[in-house]
Design a protein around this motif. Sequence first.
Motif, short mmCIF file in Angstrom:
data_model
loop_
_atom_site.label_atom_id
_atom_site.label_comp_id
_atom_site.label_asym_id
_atom_site.label_seq_id
_atom_site.Cartn_x
_atom_site.Cartn_y
_atom_site.Cartn_z
N THR A 49 29.85 83.16 33.12
CA THR A 49 30.05 83.73 34.45
C THR A 49 30.72 85.10 34.38
O THR A 49 30.25 86.08 34.97
CB THR A 49 30.91 82.79 35.31
OG1 THR A 49 30.24 81.53 35.44
CG2 THR A 49 31.15 83.38 36.70
N PHE A 50 31.80 85.19 33.61
CA PHE A 50 32.56 86.43 33.57
C PHE A 50 31.90 87.50 32.70
O PHE A 50 32.07 88.70 32.94
CB PHE A 50 33.99 86.16 33.09
CG PHE A 50 34.79 85.32 34.04
CD1 PHE A 50 34.78 85.60 35.40
CD2 PHE A 50 35.54 84.25 33.59
CE1 PHE A 50 35.50 84.82 36.29
CE2 PHE A 50 36.27 83.47 34.47
CZ PHE A 50 36.26 83.75 35.83
N THR A 51 31.11 87.10 31.70
CA THR A 51 30.36 88.08 30.92
C THR A 51 29.29 88.71 31.80
O THR A 51 29.04 89.92 31.73
CB THR A 51 29.71 87.43 29.69
OG1 THR A 51 30.73 86.84 28.88
CG2 THR A 51 28.97 88.47 28.86
N ALA A 52 28.66 87.90 32.66
CA ALA A 52 27.67 88.44 33.60
C ALA A 52 28.32 89.39 34.59
O ALA A 52 27.71 90.38 35.01
CB ALA A 52 26.97 87.30 34.33
N MET A 53 29.57 89.13 34.96
CA MET A 53 30.26 89.95 35.95
C MET A 53 30.83 91.24 35.36
O MET A 53 30.72 92.31 35.95
CB MET A 53 31.40 89.14 36.59
CG MET A 53 30.94 87.99 37.47
SD MET A 53 32.30 86.90 37.98
CE MET A 53 33.35 88.04 38.88
N PHE A 54 31.40 91.14 34.15
CA PHE A 54 32.14 92.28 33.59
C PHE A 54 31.50 92.88 32.34
O PHE A 54 31.95 93.93 31.86
CB PHE A 54 33.57 91.86 33.26
CG PHE A 54 34.34 91.37 34.45
CD1 PHE A 54 34.80 92.26 35.41
CD2 PHE A 54 34.59 90.02 34.63
CE1 PHE A 54 35.52 91.82 36.52
CE2 PHE A 54 35.29 89.56 35.73
CZ PHE A 54 35.76 90.46 36.68
N GLY A 55 30.48 92.23 31.79
CA GLY A 55 29.83 92.76 30.60
C GLY A 55 30.76 92.80 29.40
O GLY A 55 31.58 91.90 29.20
N ALA A 56 30.67 93.86 28.60
CA ALA A 56 31.46 93.97 27.38
C ALA A 56 32.95 94.00 27.64
O ALA A 56 33.76 93.67 26.76
CB ALA A 56 31.04 95.21 26.60
N ALA A 57 33.38 94.40 28.84
CA ALA A 57 34.80 94.47 29.17
C ALA A 57 35.46 93.10 29.12
O ALA A 57 36.68 92.99 28.96
CB ALA A 57 35.00 95.09 30.55
N PHE A 58 34.66 92.04 29.23
CA PHE A 58 35.22 90.69 29.16
C PHE A 58 35.80 90.40 27.78
O PHE A 58 36.58 89.46 27.62
CB PHE A 58 34.15 89.66 29.54
CG PHE A 58 34.66 88.25 29.55
CD1 PHE A 58 35.68 87.87 30.41
CD2 PHE A 58 34.13 87.30 28.70
CE1 PHE A 58 36.15 86.56 30.42
CE2 PHE A 58 34.59 85.99 28.69
CZ PHE A 58 35.60 85.62 29.56
N ALA A 59 35.44 91.19 26.78
CA ALA A 59 35.97 91.00 25.43
C ALA A 59 37.49 91.09 25.42
O ALA A 59 38.16 90.43 24.61
CB ALA A 59 35.38 92.04 24.48
N PHE A 60 38.05 91.90 26.30
CA PHE A 60 39.51 92.03 26.37
C PHE A 60 40.14 90.71 26.78
O PHE A 60 41.20 90.32 26.27
CB PHE A 60 39.90 93.13 27.35
CG PHE A 60 41.39 93.32 27.49
CD1 PHE A 60 42.10 94.02 26.53
CD2 PHE A 60 42.07 92.77 28.57
CE1 PHE A 60 43.48 94.18 26.64
CE2 PHE A 60 43.45 92.93 28.70
CZ PHE A 60 44.15 93.64 27.73
N ALA A 61 39.51 90.00 27.73
CA ALA A 61 40.03 88.70 28.15
C ALA A 61 39.96 87.69 27.00
O ALA A 61 40.86 86.85 26.85
CB ALA A 61 39.24 88.19 29.36
N ILE A 62 38.89 87.79 26.19
CA ILE A 62 38.79 86.92 25.02
C ILE A 62 39.94 87.19 24.06
O ILE A 62 40.59 86.28 23.55
CB ILE A 62 37.44 87.13 24.31
CG1 ILE A 62 36.26 86.77 25.23
CG2 ILE A 62 37.38 86.32 23.02
CD1 ILE A 62 36.15 85.31 25.54
N LEU A 63 40.20 88.48 23.81
CA LEU A 63 41.31 88.85 22.92
C LEU A 63 42.63 88.36 23.48
O LEU A 63 43.48 87.82 22.74
CB LEU A 63 41.34 90.36 22.73
CG LEU A 63 42.53 90.91 21.90
CD1 LEU A 63 42.48 90.38 20.48
CD2 LEU A 63 42.54 92.43 21.92
#
Length: 422
Positions: A49-63
């Motif tokens: 859901t959040f990858t579809a919403m934010f794209g590559a920027a979601f990587a920060f949330a993963i980190l």
Amino acid sequence: MTRNDSTEVETPKQTPREFVKTRRGPILGAVFLMATSAIGPGFITQTATFTAMFGAAFAFAILASIIIDFAVQMNIWRMITVSGKRAGQLANDAIPGSGYVLAVLIVIGGLAFNIGNIAGGGLGLNALLGIDPQLGGLLTGLLAIAIFLYKKAGAVVDVVVMILGVGMIVLTIVVAVVTNPPVGDALRQTVLPDTIDFATITTIVGGTVGGYITYAGAHRFLDSGQTGAQHVRSVHRASLNGILVTGIMRYVLFLAILGVVASGVTLDLTSGAANPAGQAFQHALGEAGLRVFGAIFWAAALSSVIGAAYTSATFLSTFSKKLRDGWPLRIATVAFIAVSLVLYLLWGAAPAQILVFVGGFNGLILPIGLTIFMYIGWFRRDLLDGYRYPKWLLIFGTIATALTWYMGANSVVPIFSMILGS
């Protein structure tokens, strides 16, 4: 799953080799119980859901989730195993009554999470075999109950979660390779994101670190018998391995879905739509991708049902010593799964909505438990078997605690607005 105390561990009837062999299963089980609980159907749904919403920027949330996970798990595992007490009992010894409060919150959150996990099992079997989602949820719940009714449930759980964990990682890596994600952009935005959304971070942290997940591996590690300050090195390795496994799975799953999103595919995130992760896998591999998604999702669901039920039952033991081990603990675990299953069958809500809700809920529980444990680390070291606790670890844990409070305070309204659609 019976728990061994220190007097049982040091028995002279066992040679050193036999001691290591009999404890290896629970230790590996603890690592994978933590990992598979963290990578449940809720996390998979949230990631898509959040990858579809934010794209590559979601990587920060993963980190952010990995860093918080490190601070949380390294402290929780160490305090619980050094003291030789489960979280509820240890909290009560530190602040009378706090263990009961923590237990109630964990059990409520665990129940909500387990309804989502069973829902995830239904979605997984629907994608894998084409059966009705409610029937799939029923079968998933009944299988989990059967595992805990088996006489040697502890050994079975250890094997099951290891097989499911390895299988999820391998299948997800295959999909990530096929989707060919923009790795360079993902790495850049891991540390320099185009956008930061606290509600998203709180939800993903709650879905992969919060609630019962925080304590699943540590409570299972107690079953290895390696408690007390003399076993700090062993718990340090085990907790690090658990964090490593979950970190790899989180990032690989994100990359697999990012590859699909970056190719121009728009995932349908509307209420009642097919699971967004399933859409991504189907776009990547066609019909085979849908089956692969089903296998991964069902494995994540079953292992998380096991983790949520076992850990929640260990918190119920805060209220009664009779539930601390053996057959009574197994019966409590089975009852917890049964209640979760009945509520899921009666609820009738869209599974994906349930999965998003429970992540946010558990993210708001996380800072409460962390605060209690940081208090123990700073001010109640008498409860830690005379162990000289590393100050750097306490500082790191305290920063993570403050961060989870800040994120929770800033995102509680957005999270529930998203859930309720207001």
